[in-house]
Design a protein around this motif. Sequence first.
Motif, mmCIF file in Angstrom:
data_model
loop_
_atom_site.group_PDB
_atom_site.id
_atom_site.type_symbol
_atom_site.label_atom_id
_atom_site.label_comp_id
_atom_site.label_asym_id
_atom_site.label_seq_id
_atom_site.Cartn_x
_atom_site.Cartn_y
_atom_site.Cartn_z
ATOM 1 N N LYS A 192 11.089 5.024 -4.530
ATOM 2 C CA LYS A 192 10.695 4.873 -5.935
ATOM 3 C C LYS A 192 11.716 5.603 -6.789
ATOM 4 O O LYS A 192 11.972 6.792 -6.580
ATOM 5 N N ASP B 265 2.695 1.602 -3.416
ATOM 6 C CA ASP B 265 1.805 2.076 -4.479
ATOM 7 C C ASP B 265 1.567 3.579 -4.416
ATOM 8 O O ASP B 265 1.226 4.195 -5.428
ATOM 9 N N ASN B 266 1.752 4.182 -3.240
ATOM 10 C CA ASN B 266 1.520 5.618 -3.080
ATOM 11 C C ASN B 266 2.769 6.467 -3.269
ATOM 12 O O ASN B 266 2.690 7.696 -3.197
ATOM 13 N N LEU B 267 3.921 5.831 -3.505
ATOM 14 C CA LEU B 267 5.154 6.600 -3.691
ATOM 15 C C LEU B 267 5.182 7.271 -5.056
ATOM 16 O O LEU B 267 4.797 6.684 -6.063
ATOM 17 N N LYS B 268 5.663 8.499 -5.057
ATOM 18 C CA LYS B 268 5.943 9.219 -6.307
ATOM 19 C C LYS B 268 7.440 9.084 -6.583
ATOM 20 O O LYS B 268 8.216 8.857 -5.659
ATOM 21 N N ASP C 28 10.397 9.670 -3.985
ATOM 22 C CA ASP C 28 9.936 9.532 -2.608
ATOM 23 C C ASP C 28 10.388 8.190 -2.026
ATOM 24 O O ASP C 28 10.705 7.254 -2.764
ATOM 25 N N GLU D 114 0.845 -1.197 0.000
ATOM 26 C CA GLU D 114 0.000 0.000 0.000
ATOM 27 C C GLU D 114 0.883 1.251 0.000
ATOM 28 O O GLU D 114 0.642 2.190 -0.769
ATOM 29 N N LEU D 115 1.917 1.267 0.821
ATOM 30 C CA LEU D 115 2.833 2.410 0.869
ATOM 31 C C LEU D 115 3.620 2.540 -0.437
ATOM 32 O O LEU D 115 3.802 3.640 -0.957
#
Length: 85
Positions: free
Chosen positions: A82, A33-36, A39, A30-31
């Motif tokens: 990422k 998948d949210n990285l740009k 980040d 989950e974490l």
Amino acid sequence: MSAPQSSANQEQEIDIRSLIPVQRHAKIFELVDNLKPGDAFVFINDHDPKPLYYQLEAEHPKQYSWSYLESGPVAWRVRIGKLPQ
């Protein structure tokens, strides 16, 4: 007033040791998948999360960095970032 710190100094750190094992990978992904791009976050685990590394690399080849900040014996701290595109 001081200027805001760069995002590198504000990386989220999450201790997943309190989660039951089946929830740990789900929380990490989950974490992830949210990285740009550029980040990162740090997670703390109670064992070497090497199987998670292989899963991450299999599902997202060459898209993330993986750095051990602490390697046991009590805690493992790992930074996942990422990579820029």
